[in-house]
Design a protein around this motif. Structure first.
Motif, PDB file in Angstrom:
ATOM      1  N   ALA A  28       7.738  -5.264   8.697  1.00 27.59           N
ATOM      2  CA  ALA A  28       6.521  -6.051   8.475  1.00 27.59           C
ATOM      3  C   ALA A  28       5.467  -5.200   7.781  1.00 27.59           C
ATOM      4  CB  ALA A  28       5.995  -6.567   9.806  1.00 27.59           C
ATOM      5  N   GLU A  29       5.449  -3.924   8.120  1.00 26.30           N
ATOM      6  CA  GLU A  29       4.478  -3.008   7.512  1.00 26.30           C
ATOM      7  C   GLU A  29       4.752  -2.850   6.017  1.00 26.30           C
ATOM      8  OE1 GLU A  29       3.143   1.586   8.264  1.00 26.30           O
ATOM      9  OE2 GLU A  29       3.760   0.384   9.972  1.00 26.30           O
ATOM     10  N   MET A  30       6.064  -2.799   5.687  1.00 25.45           N
ATOM     11  CA  MET A  30       6.435  -2.662   4.285  1.00 25.45           C
ATOM     12  C   MET A  30       6.059  -3.916   3.500  1.00 25.45           C
ATOM     13  SD  MET A  30      10.160  -1.442   2.944  1.00 25.45           S
ATOM     14  CE  MET A  30      10.218  -0.261   4.286  1.00 25.45           C
ATOM     15  N   VAL A  31       6.277  -5.078   4.141  1.00 20.59           N
ATOM     16  CA  VAL A  31       5.908  -6.339   3.492  1.00 20.59           C
ATOM     17  C   VAL A  31       4.411  -6.352   3.207  1.00 20.59           C
ATOM     18  CG1 VAL A  31       5.676  -8.835   3.847  1.00 20.59           C
ATOM     19  CG2 VAL A  31       7.825  -7.687   4.426  1.00 20.59           C
ATOM     20  N   LYS A  32       3.619  -5.863   4.163  1.00 24.80           N
ATOM     21  CA  LYS A  32       2.171  -5.825   3.997  1.00 24.80           C
ATOM     22  C   LYS A  32       1.791  -4.922   2.820  1.00 24.80           C
ATOM     23  CE  LYS A  32      -1.975  -5.174   6.849  1.00 24.80           C
ATOM     24  NZ  LYS A  32      -2.470  -3.802   6.578  1.00 24.80           N
ATOM     25  N   THR A  33       2.454  -3.774   2.738  1.00 20.04           N
ATOM     26  CA  THR A  33       2.194  -2.844   1.637  1.00 20.04           C
ATOM     27  C   THR A  33       2.506  -3.501   0.301  1.00 20.04           C
ATOM     28  OG1 THR A  33       2.767  -0.992   3.061  1.00 20.04           O
ATOM     29  CG2 THR A  33       2.786  -0.567   0.703  1.00 20.04           C
ATOM     30  N   VAL A  34       3.627  -4.198   0.269  1.00 23.79           N
ATOM     31  CA  VAL A  34       4.025  -4.885  -0.960  1.00 23.79           C
ATOM     32  C   VAL A  34       3.029  -5.985  -1.314  1.00 23.79           C
ATOM     33  CG1 VAL A  34       5.780  -6.410  -1.971  1.00 23.79           C
ATOM     34  CG2 VAL A  34       6.477  -4.347  -0.727  1.00 23.79           C
TER      35      VAL A  34
END
Ligand SMILES: [Zn+2]
Length: 58
Positions: free
Chosen positions: A44-50
């Protein structure tokens, strides 16, 4: 249109997407992350970064 450059998150990667929606970019990115970067679980953190790196283009 939405645009995302993988290089904004993964330095050196030249993959770029331009899709009509953010969801389409995220769907394409999931496959790319696995095949190009060995990331098979997109957090989820990676999705947020993206999402923060996605830009709107006309
Ligand atoms: Zn990439």
């Amino acid at each position: 249109m939405k645009s995302f450059a993988c290089g904004d998150v993964v330095p050196g990667c030249e993959a770029v997407w331009v899709c009509s929606t953010e969801d389409e970019i995220l769907a394409s990115l999931a496959g790319h992350a696995g095949s190009a970067h060995g990331i098979h679980d997109v957090s989820a953190e990676m999705v947020k970064t993206v999402q923060e790196a996605i830009t709107t283009v006309s």
